[in-house]
Design a protein around this motif. Structure first.
Motif, PDB file in Angstrom:
ATOM      1  N   ARG A 147      45.179  42.638  38.253  1.00  0.00           N
ATOM      2  CA  ARG A 147      46.586  42.393  38.568  1.00  0.00           C
ATOM      3  C   ARG A 147      47.406  43.672  38.307  1.00  0.00           C
ATOM      4  O   ARG A 147      48.223  44.092  39.125  1.00  0.00           O
ATOM      5  CB  ARG A 147      47.114  41.225  37.715  1.00  0.00           C
ATOM      6  CG  ARG A 147      48.330  40.556  38.375  1.00  0.00           C
ATOM      7  CD  ARG A 147      48.860  39.395  37.538  1.00  0.00           C
ATOM      8  NE  ARG A 147      47.854  38.373  37.274  1.00  0.00           N
ATOM      9  CZ  ARG A 147      47.547  37.893  36.056  1.00  0.00           C
ATOM     10  NH1 ARG A 147      48.175  38.360  35.001  1.00  0.00           N
ATOM     11  NH2 ARG A 147      46.649  36.968  35.895  1.00  0.00           N
ATOM     12  N   SER A 148      47.136  44.321  37.156  1.00  0.00           N
ATOM     13  CA  SER A 148      47.954  45.516  36.875  1.00  0.00           C
ATOM     14  C   SER A 148      47.598  46.668  37.830  1.00  0.00           C
ATOM     15  O   SER A 148      48.454  47.459  38.206  1.00  0.00           O
ATOM     16  CB  SER A 148      47.866  45.934  35.410  1.00  0.00           C
ATOM     17  OG  SER A 148      46.617  46.496  35.163  1.00  0.00           O
ATOM     18  N   ALA A 149      46.292  46.711  38.242  1.00  0.00           N
ATOM     19  CA  ALA A 149      45.922  47.750  39.219  1.00  0.00           C
ATOM     20  C   ALA A 149      46.646  47.498  40.535  1.00  0.00           C
ATOM     21  O   ALA A 149      47.156  48.437  41.175  1.00  0.00           O
ATOM     22  CB  ALA A 149      44.414  47.739  39.451  1.00  0.00           C
ATOM     23  N   ARG A 150      46.716  46.220  40.905  1.00  0.00           N
ATOM     24  CA  ARG A 150      47.390  45.875  42.163  1.00  0.00           C
ATOM     25  C   ARG A 150      48.883  46.265  42.075  1.00  0.00           C
ATOM     26  O   ARG A 150      49.458  46.804  43.005  1.00  0.00           O
ATOM     27  CB  ARG A 150      47.245  44.376  42.427  1.00  0.00           C
ATOM     28  CG  ARG A 150      47.231  44.074  43.912  1.00  0.00           C
ATOM     29  CD  ARG A 150      46.841  42.668  44.271  1.00  0.00           C
ATOM     30  NE  ARG A 150      47.327  41.629  43.414  1.00  0.00           N
ATOM     31  CZ  ARG A 150      46.535  40.825  42.677  1.00  0.00           C
ATOM     32  NH1 ARG A 150      45.216  40.982  42.721  1.00  0.00           N
ATOM     33  NH2 ARG A 150      47.050  39.891  41.915  1.00  0.00           N
ATOM     34  N   GLU A 151      49.415  45.997  40.886  1.00  0.00           N
ATOM     35  CA  GLU A 151      50.838  46.313  40.676  1.00  0.00           C
ATOM     36  C   GLU A 151      51.089  47.825  40.784  1.00  0.00           C
ATOM     37  O   GLU A 151      52.042  48.277  41.428  1.00  0.00           O
ATOM     38  CB  GLU A 151      51.242  45.797  39.279  1.00  0.00           C
ATOM     39  CG  GLU A 151      52.707  45.971  38.899  1.00  0.00           C
ATOM     40  CD  GLU A 151      53.651  45.264  39.866  1.00  0.00           C
ATOM     41  OE1 GLU A 151      54.813  45.677  39.897  1.00  0.00           O
ATOM     42  OE2 GLU A 151      53.225  44.341  40.609  1.00  0.00           O
ATOM     43  N   ALA A 152      50.182  48.602  40.128  1.00  0.00           N
ATOM     44  CA  ALA A 152      50.326  50.068  40.181  1.00  0.00           C
ATOM     45  C   ALA A 152      50.199  50.559  41.620  1.00  0.00           C
ATOM     46  O   ALA A 152      50.974  51.425  42.068  1.00  0.00           O
ATOM     47  CB  ALA A 152      49.253  50.724  39.312  1.00  0.00           C
TER      48      ALA A 152
END
Ligand code: ADP
Length: 486
Positions: A97-102
């Motif tokens: 999720r955080s990779a997608r956000e970045a």
């Protein structure tokens, strides 16, 4: 209640509390998703059951629950395994999720950069279909839709298709017709990896450089005009120069001819006056002698002037090349001064030459002699009766200096440079205009330049003047000589 059942009771309360807390924990809480919360609650629930069974057993209430404890313990292991698995899944999900956000943020940043770029940026294929266009590029696309539904006007489409097929391409300028007017675009293209697809795509960046091209054309035009003007003016100047040269040569020839034509009758006048003064044809009375002396003196002065003009008219080339040979400079100077003693005596000016007779130097004695003669004649001319003139020689290591010193009228500092120019004479207050034409020093300067010598003046008005000729020794002299003889 014994100690063991007390420990069991504490365990029961603890596990029960944990169980309730687990149930109350919101599933949104960081790293506790629903997939983790309920298995954990179930595992703690099992512990509650085991500790309740132990409390009841150790308190002697009932052992009925004891029989189920084994099942519960068997369930416990897969539950823990499941919880660990869920935990790692939850972590992976959070990381994803955080990779997608970045990635989303990065994409948004890139889109902002591309969208605000002053150049048009688009992704196009070889058929001219536009897959992406930034803000600037969208001004040129026909449809406002997204993806390949966007298309370009015919002119720019042509240029973009060419850029896609020839990519990579760097800032290539192409003319593009837009609404019937020619505009210039600078295009760059980088091919995109199309993978399996056969469609060739490229990122195409372009900029309208029409104004820049127009001003460059204008500049080019100016440059060409300027070159033409310079060429034309150079041609005119060359022609003018040739005409001037021709006129100069004609002028010099004329001057030389006129001077020459003047010398012949002047010499006759002088010659006949001398014969009359010698009284060869018959005796003269005092008045006739006085008048004839005036004629003789004036004729002599006139001849001097004509000689100066003739000398100047000959110019550089007319002086001929300098011929340096070893001479006794003292001897040369004495020979120059001796005949001038008569003129000095007529003007009641004392003259002396303090020149050692053994100063051998290499020089062109004729030309140097001409310089010194001019300087001494001037010194006598500009010194009042009772004054004196001295010619001296100083032999140093680096140079020899010939000085002509007088205690005559002197020269104002403001005039000391001008006097070396042709036809420049200096008027002194309360005195008549000097005889001569103002060419003597100009000729001296010219001759010194030719010989590679320096010529300077030191003078104080009312006290006198010293003209010094600097004759360098060694390489300096050779250089001057070389220039002079070329
Ligand atoms: P000219 O002697 O024919 O006048 P020159 O070129 O020889 O021309 O001299 C230029 C001027 O320099 C002279 O008119 C005179 O005013 C000044 N001059 C030259 N030599 C001397 C000198 N020894 N003392 C004072 N003035 C001088």
């Amino acid at each position: 209640m014994n100690a063991i059942s007390l420990v069991d009771l504490v365990g029961l309360i603890g596990f029960l509390g944990a169980f309730i807390l687990m149930l109350l924990t919101p599933v949104r809480a960081r790293s506790v998703g629903s997939g983790l919360k309920y298995p954990l609650a179930a595992a703690i629930g099992l512990l509650v059951f085991v500790s309740l069974s132990n409390v009841l057993e150790h308190a002697g209430v009932t052992t009925a629950l004891d029989a189920y404890e084994d099942y519960v313990e068997v369930l416990f292991v897969p539950l823990i395994a499941y919880i660990l698995f869920s935990r790692s899944t939850v972590e992976q999900l959070a990381a994803a999720r955080s990779a997608r956000e970045a990635t989303r943020r990065e994409h948004a940043l890139l889109m902002n950069v591309v969208d605000t770029a002053p150049a048009g940026v688009m992704v196009a294929d070889q058929d001219g279909a536009i897959w992406f266009a930034n803000g600037e590029a969208r001004q040129f696309v026909d449809a406002t839709g997204e993806g390949a539904s966007m298309s370009l006007g015919e002119g720019l489409r042509h240029a973009v298709v060419r850029a896609v097929t020839t990519a990579p391409m760097r800032m290539t300028r192409v003319p593009v017709e837009i609404d019937g007017a020619e505009r210039w675009f600078s295009l760059s293209a980088t091919p995109l990896d199309s993978g399996e697809s056969r469609v060739r795509q490229a990122v195409v960046a372009f900029q309208d450089v029409s104004e820049q091209v127009a001003s460059e054309h204008e500049l080019e035009q100016y440059r060409e005009d300027l070159e033409m003007q310079v060429d034309r003016r150079t041609g005119e100047l060359l022609t003018l120069n040739r005409q001037l040269e021709a006129a100069n040569q004609t002028g010099q020839r004329l001057l030389a001819n006129v001077s020459h034509e003047l010398r012949t009758p002047l010499n006759s006048i002088l010659g006949f006056t001398e014969i009359l003064l010698k009284e060869t044809p018959g005796p003269l009375n005092d008045e006739q002698r006085r008048q004839l002396s005036f004629v003789h003196t004036s004729g002599g002065q006139l001849l001097g002037m004509v000689d100066s003009v003739l000398e100047m008219a000959r110019g550089d080339a007319g002086h001929g090349a300098a011929v340096h040979v070893p001479v006794d400079l003292g001897e040369v100077l004495s020979q120059i001064v001796t005949p001038l003693e008569v003129i000095a005596a007529e003007r009641e000016v004392a003259i002396r030459c303090t020149c050692p007779q053994t100063s051998i130097i290499e020089t062109d004695a004729d030309k140097l002699g001409q310089v010194v003669r001019n300087l001494v004649t001037n010194a006598i001319k500009f010194t009042d009766p009772g004054g004196s003139v001295e010619v001296s020689l100083e032999v140093g290591d680096a140079e020899t200096i010939v000085r002509v010193t007088d205690d005559g009228i002197g020269i104002d500092p403001a005039d000391q440079e001008r006097i070396f120019e042709a036809f420049k004479q200096v008027m002194s207050e309360g005195r008549l205009r000097p005889s001569g034409v103002g060419l003597g020093l100009a000729i001296c300067k010219e001759l010194c330049d030719l010989l590679g010598y320096g010529l300077e003046v030191l003078s104080v008005p009312g006290e006198g003047s010293t003209f010094a000729v600097h004759i360098p020794h060694g390489p300096e002299a050779d250089a001057g000589r070389h220039e002079g003889t070329e």
